[in-house]
Every structure is written in C-alpha cells, then in structure tokens.
Design a protein around this motif. Structure first.
Motif, PDB file in Angstrom:
ATOM      1  N   VAL A 107      24.253 -25.642  47.601  1.00 41.96           N
ATOM      2  CA  VAL A 107      24.033 -25.192  46.223  1.00 41.96           C
ATOM      3  C   VAL A 107      23.932 -23.673  46.152  1.00 41.96           C
ATOM      4  CG1 VAL A 107      22.511 -25.320  44.215  1.00 41.96           C
ATOM      5  CG2 VAL A 107      23.000 -27.379  45.529  1.00 41.96           C
ATOM      6  N   ALA A 108      23.210 -23.056  47.080  1.00 47.80           N
ATOM      7  CA  ALA A 108      23.105 -21.593  47.070  1.00 47.80           C
ATOM      8  C   ALA A 108      24.476 -20.959  47.265  1.00 47.80           C
ATOM      9  CB  ALA A 108      22.143 -21.129  48.161  1.00 47.80           C
ATOM     10  N   GLN A 109      25.275 -21.533  48.155  1.00 43.43           N
ATOM     11  CA  GLN A 109      26.623 -21.010  48.370  1.00 43.43           C
ATOM     12  C   GLN A 109      27.471 -21.152  47.114  1.00 43.43           C
ATOM     13  OE1 GLN A 109      28.065 -23.187  51.744  1.00 43.43           O
ATOM     14  NE2 GLN A 109      26.812 -22.070  53.219  1.00 43.43           N
ATOM     15  N   ALA A 110      27.335 -22.289  46.432  1.00 46.32           N
ATOM     16  CA  ALA A 110      28.089 -22.496  45.196  1.00 46.32           C
ATOM     17  C   ALA A 110      27.687 -21.488  44.135  1.00 46.32           C
ATOM     18  CB  ALA A 110      27.870 -23.926  44.691  1.00 46.32           C
ATOM     19  N   ALA A 111      26.378 -21.202  44.056  1.00 48.50           N
ATOM     20  CA  ALA A 111      25.904 -20.226  43.076  1.00 48.50           C
ATOM     21  C   ALA A 111      26.472 -18.845  43.363  1.00 48.50           C
ATOM     22  CB  ALA A 111      24.372 -20.195  43.083  1.00 48.50           C
ATOM     23  N   ALA A 112      26.408 -18.426  44.637  1.00 50.32           N
ATOM     24  CA  ALA A 112      26.921 -17.103  44.994  1.00 50.32           C
ATOM     25  C   ALA A 112      28.425 -17.013  44.757  1.00 50.32           C
ATOM     26  CB  ALA A 112      26.587 -16.807  46.453  1.00 50.32           C
ATOM     27  N   LYS A 113      29.150 -18.076  45.079  1.00 48.26           N
ATOM     28  CA  LYS A 113      30.602 -18.096  44.884  1.00 48.26           C
ATOM     29  C   LYS A 113      30.962 -17.979  43.407  1.00 48.26           C
ATOM     30  CE  LYS A 113      34.729 -20.769  46.098  1.00 48.26           C
ATOM     31  NZ  LYS A 113      35.240 -22.001  46.768  1.00 48.26           N
ATOM     32  N   ALA A 114      30.078 -18.513  42.548  1.00 49.66           N
ATOM     33  CA  ALA A 114      30.324 -18.457  41.105  1.00 49.66           C
ATOM     34  C   ALA A 114      29.937 -17.108  40.497  1.00 49.66           C
ATOM     35  CB  ALA A 114      29.562 -19.580  40.404  1.00 49.66           C
ATOM     36  N   GLY A 115      29.374 -16.219  41.315  1.00 50.09           N
ATOM     37  CA  GLY A 115      29.059 -14.884  40.828  1.00 50.09           C
ATOM     38  C   GLY A 115      27.598 -14.617  40.542  1.00 50.09           C
ATOM     39  N   VAL A 116      26.707 -15.555  40.891  1.00 51.51           N
ATOM     40  CA  VAL A 116      25.275 -15.332  40.685  1.00 51.51           C
ATOM     41  C   VAL A 116      24.820 -14.155  41.543  1.00 51.51           C
ATOM     42  CG1 VAL A 116      22.975 -16.305  41.067  1.00 51.51           C
ATOM     43  CG2 VAL A 116      24.785 -17.712  40.061  1.00 51.51           C
ATOM     44  N   GLU A 117      24.065 -13.225  40.950  1.00 54.86           N
ATOM     45  CA  GLU A 117      23.642 -12.010  41.649  1.00 54.86           C
ATOM     46  C   GLU A 117      22.360 -12.213  42.451  1.00 54.86           C
ATOM     47  OE1 GLU A 117      23.102  -8.931  38.799  1.00 54.86           O
ATOM     48  OE2 GLU A 117      25.061  -9.229  37.845  1.00 54.86           O
ATOM     49  N   HIS A 118      21.479 -13.068  41.953  1.00 51.62           N
ATOM     50  CA  HIS A 118      20.130 -13.176  42.535  1.00 51.62           C
ATOM     51  C   HIS A 118      19.731 -14.646  42.618  1.00 51.62           C
ATOM     52  CE1 HIS A 118      15.551 -12.082  42.191  1.00 51.62           C
ATOM     53  NE2 HIS A 118      15.891 -12.407  43.423  1.00 51.62           N
ATOM     54  N   ILE A 119      19.391 -15.092  43.834  1.00 49.61           N
ATOM     55  CA  ILE A 119      18.934 -16.458  44.062  1.00 49.61           C
ATOM     56  C   ILE A 119      17.447 -16.440  44.378  1.00 49.61           C
ATOM     57  CG2 ILE A 119      19.093 -18.464  45.584  1.00 49.61           C
ATOM     58  CD1 ILE A 119      22.054 -17.735  45.992  1.00 49.61           C
ATOM     59  N   VAL A 120      16.664 -17.155  43.579  1.00 49.73           N
ATOM     60  CA  VAL A 120      15.230 -17.325  43.841  1.00 49.73           C
ATOM     61  C   VAL A 120      15.059 -18.723  44.416  1.00 49.73           C
ATOM     62  CG1 VAL A 120      12.916 -17.369  42.852  1.00 49.73           C
ATOM     63  CG2 VAL A 120      14.614 -15.728  42.011  1.00 49.73           C
ATOM     64  N   GLN A 121      14.789 -18.780  45.703  1.00 45.90           N
ATOM     65  CA  GLN A 121      14.765 -20.042  46.437  1.00 45.90           C
ATOM     66  C   GLN A 121      13.333 -20.533  46.621  1.00 45.90           C
ATOM     67  OE1 GLN A 121      17.456 -22.085  47.920  1.00 45.90           O
ATOM     68  NE2 GLN A 121      15.613 -23.354  47.779  1.00 45.90           N
ATOM     69  N   LEU A 122      13.036 -21.691  46.066  1.00 43.46           N
ATOM     70  CA  LEU A 122      11.744 -22.323  46.310  1.00 43.46           C
ATOM     71  C   LEU A 122      11.740 -22.895  47.717  1.00 43.46           C
ATOM     72  CD1 LEU A 122       8.988 -23.218  45.181  1.00 43.46           C
ATOM     73  CD2 LEU A 122      10.104 -25.326  44.409  1.00 43.46           C
ATOM     74  N   SER A 123      10.645 -22.684  48.452  1.00 42.14           N
ATOM     75  CA  SER A 123      10.516 -23.190  49.806  1.00 42.14           C
ATOM     76  C   SER A 123       9.081 -23.661  50.003  1.00 42.14           C
ATOM     77  CB  SER A 123      10.916 -22.084  50.795  1.00 42.14           C
ATOM     78  OG  SER A 123      10.874 -22.555  52.132  1.00 42.14           O
TER      79      SER A 123
END
Length: 279
Positions: free
Chosen positions: A74-90
C-alpha cells in the motif's frame, strides 16, 4: 488532499473528524462508502487494502496519507501515485527488531516499506490503547467480575482521540517528516487500576481477578491464532516491550496533555452501560 485508511476504525474515525472541514480536502478509504458515517464534506472512497495494485485511483491527487500497518504494497502504491508524505501507523514493538514475533514482524515490514517508498515519511509508534478495555464488555454483561491477563503489567494506554490529534498535526505540518514519534497516555495503569476507574464511573462494584499465565494462554487461544498469542506473551510475560513509559509526545505536538483513562472511560461510558449490567 489527505487520504485516511481505516477511516471508520477507532483511530481513523477520530482522525477524519480532526482534519475534516479544513482547507485541505479529505478522502476516507472504506469498504462501503454508502454505509460509512463520515463528516460532511469528506469523500468516501471504496478501497481494498489487500489489493494494492488497484489503489491508484484511491491515492490520485493526494498530498499525504495515513496508513494502517499490515497491508503490504500500500505504501508503494501511494508513492507511485504521487503521494508526497506517508504517515505510517506502527507500534512500539517495531523498535525491538525481532522478526520472530508475529506482531513485530508486520509492524517492521510496514515501517520499512514506508521508509523505502521514496515519499517523505513519519512513523507513529503508540503504546496500548484505552479502547482495549472494551474487550471486557462480555464479562461486564455477565456480571461484575473482570478476569484479565497479565495482571501486573502496567501500560500508559492512549486515547485514540489523542493519537488522531498527533496524526493530524503530522499530516498538516512538515516539521515531523523523517521522524519516529512515540505517543503515550499520561499514566501507567494495571488492569485492576483500569477496572477500578470503570467501577467509579459506572457506579458498579467491579472486581478484577488476574489470570495466571496458563489461564490467560488457554483463554486467548479460543479466539486468537497461536502466533499472536505467543507474540503477546513475548511482550508482556517475557518483557520484550515496556509500555509503562510515559512520554511527552502528545503534549509536545498538540499543546495539551493526553487524556487520562478516566476521561476516556467517561466519554465511552454509554458503551459500557449498554453492554453491562448497571442498573
């Protein structure tokens, strides 16, 4: 645009409420937009996080995204779609680096994917949640005795409202990019301490009985896969993590102290009244 995954869950719902109505539009990823209760102006978008190859439209036009852990790709898909900033819950266990623990393994994998995606990232590692107390509802329906595993373990449990407040600042500001943040609640409590708080708020004579490790394992295995039971025993019996540590993260980021367990329980008292036997 900001995209929120898990938008109808405990954290996601609070986050959507926190950032809706601002200058930036919000898209909530849900299974069924027609059935989702979302604030006015929030776009509900049907998405399946287990099928990341089909998520390009979900992230189209998004500047930032809040991601749940445990969904590879999912993170890779977001970045590929042009998302600039990923806030990842862990979670706090990701810091142990123990890939042999089933929970830690998927937290670590989620963090690694976000960091390696090519987008800017922020990792949130909260401790246990106040809402975990809702697991006692069946016992409170049956009577006034709560039988709890790991009775001597203290956790500085966190209200999802406060985690959402932290996440909203992180999504809306650039200052926290590249950081790992550790939100906690304000006080380390044992299960018996939490039950005592509930007793006062619900006006019930509640009793907490601690389960032995053998009793806890048998009880948990009725509903939980063995690898996750083993993970929790690693955390709370073997001491792989310490969730009793109180950190200033919530106040530093939001400008106010995190809510106490008593405040959380007061807000959610109706859920306990509906599920319990209080007269």
């Amino acid at each position: 645009m900001i995209v929120v995954t898990g938008a109808t869950g405990n954290v996601g719902a609070d986050l959507v409420r926190a950032i809706s109505g601002g200058a930036e539009p919000v898209r909530a990823l849900v299974r069924d937009p027609a059935r989702a209760s979302l604030p006015a102006g929030v776009e509900g978008f049907a998405a399946d996080l287990t099928a990341p190859e089909g998520l390009s439209a979900a992230f189209e036009g998004a500047r930032a995204v809040f991601l749940l852990p445990g969904y590879p790709g999912v993170a890779q898909a977001a970045a590929k779609a042009g998302v600039e900033h990923i806030v990842q819950l862990s979670g706090v266990s990701a810091a142990t680096g123990d890939a042999g623990n089933a929970v830690t393994r998927y937290m670590m994998a989620s963090e690694r994917e976000a960091v390696e995606s090519g987008a800017a990232w922020t990792i949130l590692r909260p401790c246990a949640f106040d809402s975990n107390a809702l697991r006692w509802l069946p016992q409170l329906t049956a009577g006034d005795v709560v039988r709890a595993p790991f009775p001597e373990v203290r956790t500085a449990s966190l209200d999802s409202y406060d985690l959402a407040a932290v996440a909203s600042h992180v999504l809306l500001e650039d200052a926290y990019r590249g950081e790992i943040l550790w939100p906690t609640g304000p006080e380390p409590l044992r299960p018996a301490d939490q039950v005592a708080v509930l007793a006062q708020i619900l006006d019930r004579d509640l009793v907490c009985i601690g389960l032995t490790d053998e009793e806890a394992r048998a009880d948990m295995l009725r509903t939980t896969p063995v690898e996750y039971v083993d993970a929790f025993f690693d955390f709370y019996v073997d001491g792989a993590i310490d969730e009793s540590i109180v950190r200033p993260t919530v106040e530093e980021i939001t400008g106010r102290a995190p809510r106490t367990f008593a405040q959380w329980a007061t807000v959610h008292a109706d859920a306990f009244h509906r599920g319990g036997t209080a007269e």
